[in-house]
Design a protein around this motif. Sequence first.
Motif, PDB file in Angstrom:
ATOM      1  N   GLN A 141      -4.626 -13.917   1.961  1.00  0.00           N
ATOM      2  CA  GLN A 141      -3.549 -14.613   1.693  1.00  0.00           C
ATOM      3  C   GLN A 141      -2.214 -13.562   1.859  1.00  0.00           C
ATOM      4  O   GLN A 141      -2.022 -12.529   1.282  1.00  0.00           O
ATOM      5  N   LYS A 142      -1.629 -13.976   3.061  1.00  0.00           N
ATOM      6  CA  LYS A 142      -0.215 -13.225   3.446  1.00  0.00           C
ATOM      7  C   LYS A 142       0.720 -14.123   3.633  1.00  0.00           C
ATOM      8  O   LYS A 142       0.623 -15.385   3.810  1.00  0.00           O
ATOM      9  N   SER A 143       2.003 -13.854   3.543  1.00  0.00           N
ATOM     10  CA  SER A 143       3.087 -14.580   3.925  1.00  0.00           C
ATOM     11  C   SER A 143       3.787 -14.398   5.167  1.00  0.00           C
ATOM     12  O   SER A 143       4.779 -14.665   5.329  1.00  0.00           O
ATOM     13  N   SER A 144       3.423 -13.037   5.412  1.00  0.00           N
ATOM     14  CA  SER A 144       4.279 -12.240   6.728  1.00  0.00           C
ATOM     15  C   SER A 144       3.282 -11.463   7.467  1.00  0.00           C
ATOM     16  O   SER A 144       2.182 -10.791   6.828  1.00  0.00           O
ATOM     17  N   PRO A 145       3.375 -11.396   8.649  1.00  0.00           N
ATOM     18  CA  PRO A 145       2.322 -10.801   9.446  1.00  0.00           C
ATOM     19  C   PRO A 145       2.918  -9.157   9.331  1.00  0.00           C
ATOM     20  O   PRO A 145       2.159  -8.518  10.032  1.00  0.00           O
ATOM     21  N   ALA A 146       4.194  -8.815   8.961  1.00  0.00           N
ATOM     22  CA  ALA A 146       4.571  -7.712   8.836  1.00  0.00           C
ATOM     23  C   ALA A 146       3.958  -6.657   7.832  1.00  0.00           C
ATOM     24  O   ALA A 146       3.443  -6.843   6.947  1.00  0.00           O
ATOM     25  N   ASP A 147       3.741  -5.214   8.399  1.00  0.00           N
ATOM     26  CA  ASP A 147       3.244  -4.110   7.710  1.00  0.00           C
ATOM     27  C   ASP A 147       4.438  -3.582   6.892  1.00  0.00           C
ATOM     28  O   ASP A 147       4.168  -3.042   5.913  1.00  0.00           O
ATOM     29  N   VAL A 148       5.424  -3.532   7.605  1.00  0.00           N
ATOM     30  CA  VAL A 148       6.724  -2.922   7.087  1.00  0.00           C
ATOM     31  C   VAL A 148       8.069  -3.621   7.110  1.00  0.00           C
ATOM     32  O   VAL A 148       8.106  -4.234   8.305  1.00  0.00           O
TER      33      VAL A 148
ATOM     34  N   SER B  74       3.422  -3.610  12.914  1.00  0.00           N
ATOM     35  CA  SER B  74       4.197  -4.731  12.816  1.00  0.00           C
ATOM     36  C   SER B  74       5.354  -4.652  11.910  1.00  0.00           C
ATOM     37  O   SER B  74       5.241  -4.292  10.629  1.00  0.00           O
ATOM     38  N   ALA B  75       6.545  -4.505  12.354  1.00  0.00           N
ATOM     39  CA  ALA B  75       7.857  -4.252  11.635  1.00  0.00           C
ATOM     40  C   ALA B  75       8.869  -5.240  11.631  1.00  0.00           C
ATOM     41  O   ALA B  75       9.139  -5.752  12.828  1.00  0.00           O
ATOM     42  N   LEU B  76       9.230  -5.760  10.498  1.00  0.00           N
ATOM     43  CA  LEU B  76      10.176  -6.544  10.261  1.00  0.00           C
ATOM     44  C   LEU B  76      11.589  -6.049   9.753  1.00  0.00           C
ATOM     45  O   LEU B  76      11.460  -5.369   8.892  1.00  0.00           O
ATOM     46  N   LEU B  77      12.563  -6.369  10.453  1.00  0.00           N
ATOM     47  CA  LEU B  77      13.885  -5.654  10.384  1.00  0.00           C
ATOM     48  C   LEU B  77      14.743  -6.588   9.312  1.00  0.00           C
ATOM     49  O   LEU B  77      14.853  -7.721   9.864  1.00  0.00           O
ATOM     50  N   TYR B  78      15.383  -6.272   8.191  1.00  0.00           N
ATOM     51  CA  TYR B  78      16.093  -7.129   7.718  1.00  0.00           C
ATOM     52  C   TYR B  78      17.435  -7.206   8.368  1.00  0.00           C
ATOM     53  O   TYR B  78      18.021  -6.484   8.646  1.00  0.00           O
ATOM     54  N   PRO B  79      17.729  -8.558   8.427  1.00  0.00           N
ATOM     55  CA  PRO B  79      18.927  -8.572   9.545  1.00  0.00           C
ATOM     56  C   PRO B  79      20.344  -8.505   9.070  1.00  0.00           C
ATOM     57  O   PRO B  79      21.314  -8.501   9.701  1.00  0.00           O
ATOM     58  N   THR B  80      20.522  -8.189   7.636  1.00  0.00           N
ATOM     59  CA  THR B  80      21.803  -8.071   7.233  1.00  0.00           C
ATOM     60  C   THR B  80      21.927  -6.599   6.249  1.00  0.00           C
ATOM     61  O   THR B  80      20.691  -6.352   6.046  1.00  0.00           O
ATOM     62  N   ALA B  81      23.017  -6.217   5.888  1.00  0.00           N
ATOM     63  CA  ALA B  81      22.782  -5.089   5.184  1.00  0.00           C
ATOM     64  C   ALA B  81      23.156  -5.792   3.820  1.00  0.00           C
ATOM     65  O   ALA B  81      24.220  -5.511   2.970  1.00  0.00           O
TER      66      ALA B  81
ATOM     67  N   VAL C  86       4.314   6.748  10.069  1.00  0.00           N
ATOM     68  CA  VAL C  86       3.206   5.986  10.992  1.00  0.00           C
ATOM     69  C   VAL C  86       1.801   6.391  10.596  1.00  0.00           C
ATOM     70  O   VAL C  86       0.966   5.499  10.506  1.00  0.00           O
ATOM     71  N   LYS C  87       1.582   7.740  10.648  1.00  0.00           N
ATOM     72  CA  LYS C  87       0.031   7.988  10.133  1.00  0.00           C
ATOM     73  C   LYS C  87      -0.360   7.446   8.827  1.00  0.00           C
ATOM     74  O   LYS C  87      -1.245   6.988   8.608  1.00  0.00           O
ATOM     75  N   ARG C  88       0.619   7.422   7.810  1.00  0.00           N
ATOM     76  CA  ARG C  88       0.340   6.887   6.547  1.00  0.00           C
ATOM     77  C   ARG C  88       0.187   5.298   6.494  1.00  0.00           C
ATOM     78  O   ARG C  88      -0.803   4.952   5.963  1.00  0.00           O
ATOM     79  N   ILE C  89       1.040   4.981   7.137  1.00  0.00           N
ATOM     80  CA  ILE C  89       0.869   3.337   7.258  1.00  0.00           C
ATOM     81  C   ILE C  89      -0.696   3.044   7.955  1.00  0.00           C
ATOM     82  O   ILE C  89      -1.379   2.140   7.454  1.00  0.00           O
ATOM     83  N   LEU C  90      -0.669   3.544   9.038  1.00  0.00           N
ATOM     84  CA  LEU C  90      -1.936   3.230   9.874  1.00  0.00           C
ATOM     85  C   LEU C  90      -3.352   3.669   9.000  1.00  0.00           C
ATOM     86  O   LEU C  90      -4.261   2.669   8.835  1.00  0.00           O
ATOM     87  N   SER C  91      -3.158   4.695   8.261  1.00  0.00           N
ATOM     88  CA  SER C  91      -4.542   5.053   7.268  1.00  0.00           C
ATOM     89  C   SER C  91      -4.490   4.291   6.178  1.00  0.00           C
ATOM     90  O   SER C  91      -5.425   4.156   5.594  1.00  0.00           O
ATOM     91  N   GLY C  92      -3.383   3.818   5.407  1.00  0.00           N
ATOM     92  CA  GLY C  92      -3.359   3.073   4.603  1.00  0.00           C
ATOM     93  C   GLY C  92      -4.072   1.458   4.652  1.00  0.00           C
ATOM     94  O   GLY C  92      -4.083   0.578   3.807  1.00  0.00           O
ATOM     95  N   GLY C  93      -4.390   1.117   5.831  1.00  0.00           N
ATOM     96  CA  GLY C  93      -5.012  -0.152   6.081  1.00  0.00           C
ATOM     97  C   GLY C  93      -4.032  -1.134   6.216  1.00  0.00           C
ATOM     98  O   GLY C  93      -4.405  -2.280   6.789  1.00  0.00           O
ATOM     99  N   GLY C  94      -2.710  -0.888   6.245  1.00  0.00           N
ATOM    100  CA  GLY C  94      -1.873  -1.823   6.650  1.00  0.00           C
ATOM    101  C   GLY C  94      -1.644  -2.070   8.218  1.00  0.00           C
ATOM    102  O   GLY C  94      -0.824  -3.098   8.302  1.00  0.00           O
ATOM    103  N   GLY C  95      -2.013  -1.162   8.811  1.00  0.00           N
ATOM    104  CA  GLY C  95      -1.771  -1.312  10.548  1.00  0.00           C
ATOM    105  C   GLY C  95      -2.603  -2.393  10.861  1.00  0.00           C
ATOM    106  O   GLY C  95      -3.454  -2.791  10.504  1.00  0.00           O
ATOM    107  N   GLN C  96      -2.302  -2.722  12.391  1.00  0.00           N
ATOM    108  CA  GLN C  96      -2.726  -3.569  13.163  1.00  0.00           C
ATOM    109  C   GLN C  96      -2.909  -5.138  12.256  1.00  0.00           C
ATOM    110  O   GLN C  96      -3.782  -5.582  12.331  1.00  0.00           O
TER     111      GLN C  96
END
Length: 436
Positions: free
Chosen positions: A336-343, A369-376, A426-436
């Motif tokens: 169950q996910k609501s977004s494909p983004a990892d970060v 997979s990175a999602l940029l919040y489009p406003t400040a 990057v290493k931390r995210i990829l090893s945390g299982g959130g990558g790909q």
Amino acid sequence: MKAQTLRGFRDYLPEEMLAKDQMLATIRRVFELHGYPPLMTPALEYASVLLGKIGDEEEMLLYRFLDHGERDVALRYDLTVPLARVMAQHGGLQMPFRRYQIAPVWRAEKPAKGRFREFLQCDVDLVGVDNAVADSEMLLIGCFLLDALGVTGYSLRVGHRGILAAMIAWLGIEGGKAERDFLRTFDKLKKIGPDRFKVEIDRLLGLGGEKVDALLALAGDSGSTSEILGRLGEELGEEAAEPLGRLEEVFALVDGAGYSDHVKIDVTIARGLSYYTGIIYETFLDDMSDYGSVLSGGRYDQLIGSLSGKEFPAIGISLGVDRLFSALKEMGILAQKSSPADVLVVQFSESKARSSVQLAQRLRDAGISALLYPTAAKLKKQFQFANNLQIPYTAVIGEEEERTGTLQLKVMESGEQFQLSLEDAVKRILSGGGGQ
RNA sequence: GUGGGUAUAGCUCAGCUGGUUAGAGCGCCUGGUUGUGGUCCAGGAGGCCGAGGGUUCGAGUCCCUCUACUCACCCCA
């Protein structure tokens, strides 16, 4: 204008599509693992291609109209007839021909729960071979597929049209309508139980007494597969010999492949479609029996030939994608996910936009997979956004980080936060299982 | 296709035998907290009560039609 979908048609919102696409990716992988390539055909066909190959009732279900060139066209209502058209139209196809197709089909019937006028159909077929190896291949694909989807409790129930034909002769039923009535009622035996079956069969065909009791005994599933097959052979005699022999071969092959636990003989399986000629099968989930068959099909040796004029024995499986999807969702074996983004890259302030855009791009370069919040927007709002969409990490570049060339990486679930270099993040995210 | 049920806020639903400005919970927005989400507190926005017609002094409430959803049968995926 009122914002409204047509009756029987529906939207599939991102959250649902994310899970469904994941399921479809598994399905495609399994088909290709078995060497089946995809096929795509048009949604619209000449009505004459679709008509006449199906029953009168089905003709009523066609979405049919004249196009701008006054051609009589219709939306496809299944994937088998288009396959037959392809076989007839394109010469030089390598035989035996295999293909899978996952595509929407349209039927103008009355919608009900789990039943729509536009729905995704998924077919896999093998054309050009009529033997036990081909039959068993379909059963094995079905088992492999459910295993790959993470389903543990299921049974593929296998019957044979030839055995049913022998039973019809054995019962002394004659006439097309009587035969259809028998098949339809017999198919429902497991669902309605022996008592209601007797009432129905007596009402429709005037059959009763010892003959029906003998039929019920014959349809029972006590004993091993070979015992059941033997019992049928003794009772039904010569007429059932060939189908029974085929089933025996098929079961031996399935057993050799290690799937005998999930494949069971069930002579009451009849299938509604009239074009089946040999082995037929349906699949039921142990915990979700009210969903009905999620995967079914059979051998149809005449259908393609009747469209193409050439002999084409064929066997296939249809998958109830939406039905299976609902069942898997209910069983809780879909992510169950609501977004494909990892970060989520948080935009600290407008003056940091350059750093944020750059960071998002670097993360993507690293395969994250990175999602940029489009406003400040306020940080609170941005973190809440990540929380609501269940994005596992957030990354922030503020004054301090910009000065030191680092970023703040936050693990949303635990709330832990680290000031890291891009490489370490990057290493931390990829090893945390959130990558790909 | 046949027969029953339902339709009120983004979601789940209250709204008694027709009677003033239509409610709750969750969600959403704002603030408490201008470098941080989940908890808490305060405030706020949001409804031609599915659409159209009728009965009535008066309709969310009663009647009819339509649309959509839903259950059973039928059929299937």
